[in-house]
Design a protein around this motif. Structure first.
Motif, PDB file in Angstrom:
ATOM      1  N   LYS A 263      -4.953  -7.047   1.686  1.00  0.00           N
ATOM      2  CA  LYS A 263      -5.083  -6.596   3.073  1.00  0.00           C
ATOM      3  C   LYS A 263      -4.062  -7.262   3.990  1.00  0.00           C
ATOM      4  O   LYS A 263      -3.609  -6.657   4.977  1.00  0.00           O
ATOM      5  CB  LYS A 263      -6.499  -6.872   3.573  1.00  0.00           C
ATOM      6  CG  LYS A 263      -6.802  -6.255   4.934  1.00  0.00           C
ATOM      7  CD  LYS A 263      -8.267  -6.447   5.303  1.00  0.00           C
ATOM      8  CE  LYS A 263      -8.581  -5.783   6.645  1.00  0.00           C
ATOM      9  NZ  LYS A 263     -10.014  -5.911   7.009  1.00  0.00           N
ATOM     10  N   THR A 264      -3.701  -8.502   3.689  1.00  0.00           N
ATOM     11  CA  THR A 264      -2.829  -9.278   4.595  1.00  0.00           C
ATOM     12  C   THR A 264      -1.410  -9.447   4.062  1.00  0.00           C
ATOM     13  O   THR A 264      -0.587 -10.105   4.707  1.00  0.00           O
ATOM     14  CB  THR A 264      -3.429 -10.674   4.838  1.00  0.00           C
ATOM     15  OG1 THR A 264      -3.524 -11.383   3.580  1.00  0.00           O
ATOM     16  CG2 THR A 264      -4.819 -10.572   5.449  1.00  0.00           C
ATOM     17  N   LYS A 265      -1.110  -8.876   2.921  1.00  0.00           N
ATOM     18  CA  LYS A 265       0.176  -9.096   2.261  1.00  0.00           C
ATOM     19  C   LYS A 265       1.367  -8.822   3.182  1.00  0.00           C
ATOM     20  O   LYS A 265       2.284  -9.646   3.292  1.00  0.00           O
ATOM     21  CB  LYS A 265       0.265  -8.223   1.009  1.00  0.00           C
ATOM     22  CG  LYS A 265       1.586  -8.349   0.258  1.00  0.00           C
ATOM     23  CD  LYS A 265       1.584  -7.452  -0.974  1.00  0.00           C
ATOM     24  CE  LYS A 265       2.927  -7.526  -1.688  1.00  0.00           C
ATOM     25  NZ  LYS A 265       2.959  -6.668  -2.899  1.00  0.00           N
ATOM     26  N   LYS A 266       1.364  -7.690   3.865  1.00  0.00           N
ATOM     27  CA  LYS A 266       2.496  -7.337   4.721  1.00  0.00           C
ATOM     28  C   LYS A 266       2.668  -8.322   5.865  1.00  0.00           C
ATOM     29  O   LYS A 266       3.793  -8.704   6.213  1.00  0.00           O
ATOM     30  CB  LYS A 266       2.321  -5.922   5.266  1.00  0.00           C
ATOM     31  CG  LYS A 266       2.499  -4.835   4.208  1.00  0.00           C
ATOM     32  CD  LYS A 266       2.423  -3.454   4.824  1.00  0.00           C
ATOM     33  CE  LYS A 266       2.634  -2.361   3.783  1.00  0.00           C
ATOM     34  NZ  LYS A 266       2.556  -1.003   4.374  1.00  0.00           N
ATOM     35  N   ARG A 267       1.556  -8.754   6.464  1.00  0.00           N
ATOM     36  CA  ARG A 267       1.642  -9.719   7.567  1.00  0.00           C
ATOM     37  C   ARG A 267       2.133 -11.076   7.079  1.00  0.00           C
ATOM     38  O   ARG A 267       2.880 -11.769   7.779  1.00  0.00           O
ATOM     39  CB  ARG A 267       0.273  -9.853   8.243  1.00  0.00           C
ATOM     40  CG  ARG A 267      -0.036  -8.729   9.230  1.00  0.00           C
ATOM     41  CD  ARG A 267      -1.378  -8.927   9.907  1.00  0.00           C
ATOM     42  NE  ARG A 267      -2.487  -8.620   8.995  1.00  0.00           N
ATOM     43  CZ  ARG A 267      -3.759  -8.878   9.257  1.00  0.00           C
ATOM     44  NH1 ARG A 267      -4.092  -9.474  10.401  1.00  0.00           N
ATOM     45  NH2 ARG A 267      -4.693  -8.541   8.404  1.00  0.00           N
ATOM     46  N   ILE A 268       1.692 -11.471   5.883  1.00  0.00           N
ATOM     47  CA  ILE A 268       2.156 -12.742   5.319  1.00  0.00           C
ATOM     48  C   ILE A 268       3.658 -12.685   5.073  1.00  0.00           C
ATOM     49  O   ILE A 268       4.393 -13.630   5.405  1.00  0.00           O
ATOM     50  CB  ILE A 268       1.399 -13.077   4.018  1.00  0.00           C
ATOM     51  CG1 ILE A 268      -0.067 -13.362   4.315  1.00  0.00           C
ATOM     52  CG2 ILE A 268       2.042 -14.285   3.333  1.00  0.00           C
ATOM     53  CD1 ILE A 268      -0.916 -13.572   3.070  1.00  0.00           C
TER      54      ILE A 268
END
Length: 295
Positions: A263-268
């Protein structure tokens, strides 16, 4: 007296060879500098100039061997009793680099010596900030730390050792991809009680890797760890990442970690390629990536 071994891949190592040759010639010692390229596509012409230098040679592998086997082949080619493993993108911190090692060899008979690694103090551009920040905070170990933990260091370069030891305990050749050949090599030394002496004779790691490339290499290393653990080449409890996975798995939490990662991969990734990359976010990214590999 000394064989200097430099495995390389897509890097211009000629300036490093010139500096090492100058230092060795000034010392008046018997030496050779052996550079072996693991089937690069770049800097072949530049590195071929090494063959014009006395006591120096450059060769190009006919196939990609992987870093461990490349070092082993260099060792087998070497002529002298001591070998010094270098890295193509490192430079000596000062002009007495080789002198410091040779003075130790003239006084006593060490098995293995590690001189330490530093990173440049100059902050690089945003595109290259993650690799530099990781090196400064995670890979640089003080002499005091190394003296207390003789096998706890990241690199197996800037490493001086008896040729017979490297022949007896070679680098693992079953590792073809990036990651963990250093760990297995050091574990082998530890298991066989081969002492490692630590001194302050640092090399400066001039790694110019862009953040996105470093992330991709980190993914390759995580995949490699997953493979090595699966085939019982590495005890998962010996590596922080796989050890944490074992703990989370016992608590039935790996699925949650995987879900958060996806869920957070792109933001990371946005953060890791920014002007203020977070190393703990990188840790979580690798943990989530590892959990995602565990089908």
């Amino acid at each position: 007296m000394l064989s200097i071994l430099i495995p390389t891949y897509n890097y211009n190592v000629f300036p490093l060879v010139l500096e090492l040759k100058k230092q060795a010639d000034n010392l008046g010692i018997q030496y050779e500098i052996l550079v072996q390229d693991d089937l690069s596509q770049e800097f072949i012409a530049e590195n071929s100039q090494i063959n014009l230098l006395e006591n120096c040679s450059f060769s190009l592998n006919a196939e990609n061997l992987g870093r461990g086997k490349n070092i082993n082949v260099l060792c087998a080619k070497s002529r002298y009793d001591y070998v010094l493993i270098m890295e193509a993108d490192a430079l000596a911190e000062n002009e007495s680099y080789l002198k410091n090692y040779t003075e130790i060899l003239s006084k006593w008979n060490p098995d293995v010596i590690f001189g330490g690694v530093k990173y440049p103090e100059t902050i690089p551009s945003k595109e290259k900030l993650l690799r530099w920040k990781y090196g400064i905070n995670r890979e640089t170990k003080s002499l005091q730390h190394r003296l207390k933990n003789q096998y706890d260091f990241v690199f197996t370069w800037n490493l001086l050792l008896k040729k017979e030891i490297l022949l007896q305990f070679p680098f693992p050749e079953f590792i073809k991809q990036y990651g963990y050949e250093d760990f297995i090599f050091l574990e082998n030394l530890r298991f066989n009680s081969v002492p490692v002496t630590h001194i302050e004779n640092t090399l400066i790691h001039h790694n110019n890797e862009e953040s996105i490339d470093f992330i991709k290499k980190s993914e390759i290393a995580v995949k490699n760890l997953h493979h090595l653990v699966y085939f019982h080449k590495i005890d998962p409890k010996k590596i922080r990442l796989s050890k944490l996975y074992v703990i989370l798995n016992k608590l039935y939490l790996t699925g949650i970690v995987k879900a958060i990662y996806l869920k957070t991969k792109k933001r990371i990734l946005t953060n890791l390629t920014s002007e203020n990359p977070g190393l703990y976010l990188l840790d979580f990214y690798k943990l989530g990536y590892y959990c995602n590999l565990k089908k």
